[in-house]
Design an enzyme around this catalytic site. Structure first.
Site, PDB file in Angstrom:
ATOM      1  CG  ASP A  48     -16.212 -53.179  84.262  1.00 52.20           C
ATOM      2  OD1 ASP A  48     -15.949 -52.405  83.516  1.00 52.20           O
ATOM      3  OD2 ASP A  48     -15.814 -52.956  85.690  1.00 52.20           O
TER       4      ASP A  48
HETATM    5  C1  BGC Z   1     -14.035 -50.343  84.735  1.00 58.52           C
HETATM    6  C2  BGC Z   1     -15.259 -49.445  85.006  1.00 58.52           C
HETATM    7  C3  BGC Z   1     -15.371 -48.563  83.978  1.00 58.52           C
HETATM    8  C4  BGC Z   1     -15.381 -49.198  82.630  1.00 58.52           C
HETATM    9  C5  BGC Z   1     -15.245 -48.051  81.567  1.00 58.52           C
HETATM   10  C6  BGC Z   1     -13.634 -50.635  83.465  1.00 58.52           C
HETATM   11  O1  BGC Z   1     -12.553 -51.141  83.391  1.00 58.52           O
HETATM   12  O2  BGC Z   1     -14.041 -51.292  85.759  1.00 58.52           O
HETATM   13  O3  BGC Z   1     -15.472 -48.950  86.262  1.00 58.52           O
HETATM   14  O4  BGC Z   1     -16.698 -47.845  84.019  1.00 58.52           O
HETATM   15  O5  BGC Z   1     -13.983 -49.844  82.547  1.00 58.52           O
HETATM   16  O6  BGC Z   1     -14.422 -47.375  80.995  1.00 58.52           O
END
Ligand code: BGC
Length: 760
Positions: free
Chosen positions: A284
């Protein structure tokens, strides 16, 4: 039931797969040969480049980004949605980097792209995999037209704590329902062929356990015993992967002391060795360097090593792989063969997407993205309509009869908010397409006087100076339609609440308009279940609309005015009060479950009551032990009755099958759709099992007075669970089954799973 049991395939880990791709019949030899040929030509820096994901720069290409792309030091870009910029980045990668490997462009396409569908929790309330599939397909078509080929969805974290803002993004509290809908989303995003230019690679997230973040506080620690992890949190991931999800994202959270982004058990043992996943895993956002913040690693170098060793293939904007992986390989700390396997996982997905053959989007030359086709708006309308759950309808107030309405008061801060009705994760959503409830009602009621009073500036406002006008409008109306709830920003990532009642002075607004005596319909737009115990009895009707998306208005107008009947059902249990959380249908029984006889509310305790004054069962003194509305619940404009539940045969071997049949009748005066739900309980097992588990569901549409037999098939494998040794098992013994319209269904029957017969 006892552990003498037969191992069953079930939703658990299947047999280990052979990871020698040459021997696996499912492997595309051509793809593997192309990967090998590329790897043979790649320098270590170029290999690490494939594992490096960077963020775009809002339609710009800064020199540093262009240089890194040319040098083959970037494998993926996220958050760039301008098609011309993406095509130019692809051109730099394909024409100007040494090996010409295309970039993979990712984006959070969560519930629509430009045309916005209900939030995922709302989509889950449709309980309709085909509708969910079609919505994901629509979103894929819109996003792919901009050059996006990878979405960070579906999110399948189990949502049992509505304080958690991300409950808006999940598919509810139930592993089975989440799995069915996640699989449908994957099929929608990925289409029939990943290489089709309108297909997006799906990314099932957040692996794993994120929904169990303590106190419903985002990013918080999770402690999940392995049996619970395997039976509750992992099955929807498995379902999404079985539907072909190309990629997986790790969770930000710490799982039992090992953050998910460095969790070898999850990322290698379960995902690769048990499930045979051959796509790639992305961290993530920045979650690799965060391993140091968690307290697992000394610095970014150690974090890169921990993540790579655990099984994270791509680093989402953490710069840890780009900064350290090459040196880790050069020093011998991380084997180059392992690096090659990570790169192969990424290249495999790029090859499957056909990016080498068609790296660019053809639509980039269009001056402006065209408005979504009417079919997209129609699908958004249908999805919104199907997601709304009718929770109360006293005296059959709804549907309203349009012809009988002279004056309508439309009150509240969310009646005319094109942006707020879209919900969270709508970076590309276009609020100018939104049709609000107010606009739709005005259009649907040309003969009525529709008076709008906002009354509160936002859903959070405490300033009651607008109440007087609202009361005046309510007093002067045939019906009051109050649009309350939460603005989009009160749910979603990092937007959690400790108290999930109606925020601000909204409840006081309900009190004020109700005092006029005019019938009140409350429509809630919110990103989570709200705790409405103190509100629900104050209104005549309650429609729960989640954040319904672009076409909220027409969908709600259709339901309010009876052009359609509500058919949504709750994908989450609604607590009465925040303090009941977590409260969910598939809980275990405890040794002292509450009963009507043993329950005493504190207001009924006599003065000087002793420690022995209650029935000593499991409940809170200051609220009832049941939820406000159970999982699966939802009313329509007609009623249904169930009878004649039967199971045939009444015994089966662990690998057998039974048919469960029930009669369902429309006992009301309107046509309607019922969601027939099947629950089971294994009352005696080697590991205690939930009091109810959803195993199947089906919509039936019936005319007034119509009766139909609905039949379900239950296989032994459907009844399996992880035993004490974590092997999935269908244990012999008694099995209870209920069929009905929600998780509190009372029409039950039993059957028996026999001891496995020795092979003859
Ligand atoms: C979130 C993800 C997301 C990623 C990209 C993160 O902060 O937890 O779910 O896909 O950002 O935007």
């Amino acid at each position: 039931m006892h552990p003498s049991a037969a191992a069953a395939p079930g939703p658990g880990p299947g047999p280990d797969r052979d990871h020698d791709h040459d021997q696996d019949p499912g492997v595309d030899r051509d793809v593997e040969a192309r990967i090998r040929a590329l790897l043979d030509r790649m320098t270590p820096a170029e290999k690490v480049g494939q594992l490096n994901q960077l963020s775009g720069a809002d339609g710009m290409i800064p020199d540093a980004l262009a240089r890194q792309v040319r040098e083959g030091r970037v494998g993926s870009i996220l958050n760039e949605v301008d098609p011309r910029t993406l095509n130019e980045l692809q051109r730099l990668a394909v024409d100007e980097s040494r090996l010409g490997i295309p970039l993979l462009a990712g984006r959070d396409v969560i519930h629509g792209f430009r045309t916005i569908l209900p939030i995922p929790l709302g989509l889950a309330a449709t309980w309709d995999p085909e509708l969910v599939r079609a919505g994901a397909r629509m979103a894929a078509v819109e996003a792919a037209a901009c050059g996006i080929r990878w979405t960070f969805a579906p999110m399948v974290d189990i949502g049992r704590d509505p304080r958690w803002g991300r409950v808006a993004e999940c598919l509810g509290e139930d592993p089975f329902l989440s799995g069915v809908l996640a699989a449908a989303m994957v099929r929608g995003f990925q289409g029939d062929d990943l290489a089709d230019p309108t297909s997006l690679a799906a990314c099932v997230k957040h692996f794993a356990g994120y929904g169990a973040s303590e106190a419903g506080r985002d990013y918080n620690t999770t402690n999940i015993p392995e049996g619970e992890l395997r039976s509750v949190h992992l099955p929807p991931f498995r379902a999404a992967l079985e539907a072909g999800a190309a990629t997986v994202m790790t969770s930000f959270s710490d799982l039992n002391g090992i953050p998910a982004t460095a969790n070898r058990f999850l990322l290698t043992q379960v995902l690769r060795e048990e499930w045979g996943f051959d796509g790639f895993v992305v961290s993530d956002w920045d979650s690799i360097p965060q391993l140091t913040v968690h307290g697992l690693t000394e610095d970014a170098r150690a974090a890169a090593l921990a993540a790579a060793e655990a099984g994270v293939d791509m680093d989402m904007v953490g710069h840890a792989y780009a900064g350290h992986l090459e040196a880790l390989v050069a020093s011998g700390a991380f084997p180059e063969a392992r690096l090659d396997a990570m790169v192969a996982n990424v290249l495999r997905v790029k090859l499957r997407l056909g990016l080498f053959e068609a790296p660019c989007t053809a639509t980039a030359t269009a001056p402006e993205p065209a408005a979504p086709p009417a079919a997209h708006l129609a699908l958004a309308r249908e999805s919104a309509l199907r997601s709304v759950v009718l929770l109360r309808n006293e005296g059959g107030l709804l549907p309203l009869e349009a012809a009988a309405l002279g004056r309508v008061a439309v009150i509240g801060p969310l009646a005319d908010e094109p942006r707020e009705q879209l919900g969270t994760w709508v970076f590309d959503g276009d609020p100018s397409l939104s049709v609000t409830p107010l606009a739709a009602l005005r259009e649907a009621l040309p003969g009525a006087r529709v008076r709008h009073v906002r009354a509160l500036d936002t859903s959070r406002s405490e300033d009651r100076s607008g109440f007087a006008e609202a009361v005046e409008a309510a007093a002067d109306a045939d019906v009051v339609l109050v649009f309350l709830g939460e603005e989009a920003v009160l749910s979603g990532e990092a937007h959690c609440r400790a108290d999930i009642t109606l925020p601000g002075a909204q409840e006081a607004l309900v009190d004020a308009v109700r005092a006029t005596g005019t019938p009140v319909v409350l429509v809630i737009l919110a990103g989570r279940p709200l705790a409405l115990a103190s509100v629900v009895d104050k209104v005549d009707a309650l429609l729960y609309a989640w954040h319904p998306g672009t076409m909220a208005g027409p969908a709600l107008a259709d339901l309010l005015l009876g052009k359609a009947a509500p058919s949504g059902r709750l994908p989450v249990t609604f607590p009465r009060v925040t303090g009941q959380i977590p409260i969910y249908h598939a809980h275990r029984n405890t040794g002292r479950p509450p009963t009507p006889e043993t329950f005493v509310h504190l207001r009924d305790l006599p003065r000087g009551a002793s420690q022995l004054s209650t029935g000593a069962t499991s409940y809170h003194l200051d609220t009832h032990y049941t939820p406000l509305f159970p999982f699966g619940f939802g009313l329509g404009y007609t009623t249904f009755a169930y009878d004649a539940l039967r199971v045939e045969p009444v015994t089966m071997p662990p690998d057998g099958v039974v048919q469960v049949a029930v009669e369902v009748e429309n006992t009301g005066s309107r046509r309607g759709t019922e969601l027939v739900q099947l629950y089971v309980r294994d009352p005696v097992a080697s590991v205690t099992r939930p009091v109810r588990e959803l195993k199947s569901f089906r919509h039936v549409e019936l005319a007034p007075g119509e009766r139909r037999t609905v039949t379900f098939e239950l296989r032994g494998a459907d009844l399996a669970f992880p035993g004490r040794d974590m092997t999935w098992v269908t244990e012999p013994g008694r099995m209870q089954v209920w069929v009905g319209g929600d998780a509190h269904a009372t029409l039950g029957a039993e059957f028996r799973i026999m001891e496995p017969q020795p092979d003859s």
